[in-house]
Design a protein around this motif. Structure first.
Motif, PDB file in Angstrom:
ATOM      1  N   VAL A  83       0.839  -1.202   0.000  1.00  8.97           N
ATOM      2  CA  VAL A  83       0.000   0.000   0.000  1.00  8.97           C
ATOM      3  C   VAL A  83       0.872   1.250   0.000  1.00  8.97           C
ATOM      4  CG1 VAL A  83      -1.587   1.372   1.411  1.00  8.97           C
ATOM      5  CG2 VAL A  83      -2.036  -1.053   1.033  1.00  8.97           C
ATOM      6  N   LEU A  88      -8.417   0.922  -5.326  1.00  7.37           N
ATOM      7  CA  LEU A  88      -9.020   0.914  -3.992  1.00  7.37           C
ATOM      8  C   LEU A  88      -8.523   2.087  -3.161  1.00  7.37           C
ATOM      9  CD1 LEU A  88      -8.898  -2.900  -3.108  1.00  7.37           C
ATOM     10  CD2 LEU A  88     -10.955  -1.522  -3.424  1.00  7.37           C
ATOM     11  N   ILE A  89      -7.251   2.402  -3.287  1.00  6.37           N
ATOM     12  CA  ILE A  89      -6.691   3.529  -2.552  1.00  6.37           C
ATOM     13  C   ILE A  89      -7.354   4.836  -2.998  1.00  6.37           C
ATOM     14  CG2 ILE A  89      -4.595   4.916  -2.209  1.00  6.37           C
ATOM     15  CD1 ILE A  89      -3.005   2.287  -2.382  1.00  6.37           C
ATOM     16  N   LEU A 112     -11.996   4.720   1.834  1.00  8.79           N
ATOM     17  CA  LEU A 112     -11.635   3.624   2.714  1.00  8.79           C
ATOM     18  C   LEU A 112     -10.569   4.105   3.701  1.00  8.79           C
ATOM     19  CD1 LEU A 112     -11.243   0.776   0.063  1.00  8.79           C
ATOM     20  CD2 LEU A 112     -12.978   0.829   1.843  1.00  8.79           C
ATOM     21  N   HIS A 129      -7.438   3.313   6.327  1.00  8.64           N
ATOM     22  CA  HIS A 129      -6.303   2.411   6.157  1.00  8.64           C
ATOM     23  C   HIS A 129      -6.666   1.002   6.643  1.00  8.64           C
ATOM     24  CE1 HIS A 129      -2.148   1.277   5.624  1.00  8.64           C
ATOM     25  NE2 HIS A 129      -2.078   0.860   6.876  1.00  8.64           N
ATOM     26  N   LEU A 137      -9.036  -0.663   4.258  1.00  7.13           N
ATOM     27  CA  LEU A 137      -8.321  -1.066   3.044  1.00  7.13           C
ATOM     28  C   LEU A 137      -7.601  -2.400   3.279  1.00  7.13           C
ATOM     29  CD1 LEU A 137      -7.263  -0.515   0.194  1.00  7.13           C
ATOM     30  CD2 LEU A 137      -5.444   0.851   1.222  1.00  7.13           C
TER      31      LEU A 137
END
Length: 257
Positions: free
Chosen positions: A218, A233-234, A243, A245, A248
């Motif tokens: 990540v 997604l980030i 999201l 952390h 995620l």
């Protein structure tokens, strides 16, 4: 370890007598459960066990319960979970973790699923088709020389791991590590009381290793976004929401499992 433990549920777990019209720990039942399921559906479609667990076997009843506003996706709300905690004197296995949205109720489930859906675009899935076909052909070719294939072990298991690694942008040299983690972590969807203690220990180690790996991945994708699902997604955002952390990391674990 007994044969029952090897096949899933610990044999010393205090399952009450007459809880079910069958023993889910019995290897013979696990090999061919369908005759029992048919009889259950015909004779006892709504079965209430002595400790309060309700077993439904008809499609329309299952659909009704799944849509009922009082139904929960959080296994900590179940009578079976309470029985397990009391019988084993174990703390909440979710303590200190962020459950994946698979085990959350609305509105949290709705919010997280909406955000994650932005990463699962039709284009992304469509673009994977040639690669998946290449993966399948390669896995089959590897076994042609032997003249036989164990379909689950040699195809159905490694294929989704390779696809998920490709989706997340995991380097190819790390795929073998992912396969090792996935083998044990895939059983995390089973109730805890069905998982032997030694497998639970491997799962805990796998979860920690997987989390550390995703933390590093990540951080790399935040610095250098790519055309992969992790980057999507980030970046996923809806109505100013993102999201966290922890969410995620939990979602990444769910995708692999």
């Amino acid at each position: 370890m007994t044969e029952t433990e090897q096949r899933g549920m610990p044999s010393d777990f205090p399952l009450p007598e007459n809880t079910f019209p069958f023993d889910p720990r019995d290897p013979a039942f696990r090999a061919d459960p369908y005759g029992t399921y048919n009889a259950l559906r015909d004779d006892s479609p709504v079965l209430v066990t002595p400790f309060g667990l309700t077993v439904l076997s008809r499609h329309r009843d299952c659909v009704m319960v799944l849509h009922h506003p009082q139904t929960s996706n959080d296994q900590r709300n179940s009578a079976l979970f309470e029985m397990y905690v009391n019988a084993t004197d174990q703390r909440d296995p979710f303590e200190g973790r962020e459950p994946s949205f698979l085990f959350l109720d609305p509105p949290d489930h709705t919010r997280l699923r909406g955000l994650v859906s932005h990463a699962f675009t039709p284009r992304r899935v469509r673009d994977l088709t040639p690669l998946i076909e290449e993966f399948v052909a390669g896995l089959i070719d590897d076994k042609l020389a032997n003249g036989e294939m164990e379909v689950v072990e040699d195809l159905a298991y490694p294929l989704p791991v390779r696809v998920i690694c490709e989706l997340l942008g995991v380097p190819h040299e790390d795929e073998s590590v992912f396969k090792e983690w996935a083998h044990d972590l895939a059983r995390a969807l089973d109730p805890d009381f069905m998982i032997p203690p030694e497998v639970q220990k491997r799962q805990e180690a796998g979860f920690e290793a997987l989390r550390a790996y995703f933390e590093q991945l990540v951080a790399e994708r935040r610095k250098n976004p790519g055309d992969d699902m992790l980057s999507a997604l980030i970046q996923a955002e809806e109505a100013g929401d993102k999201l966290t952390h922890e969410e995620l990391l939990s979602t990444l674990g769910l995708l692999l499992i």
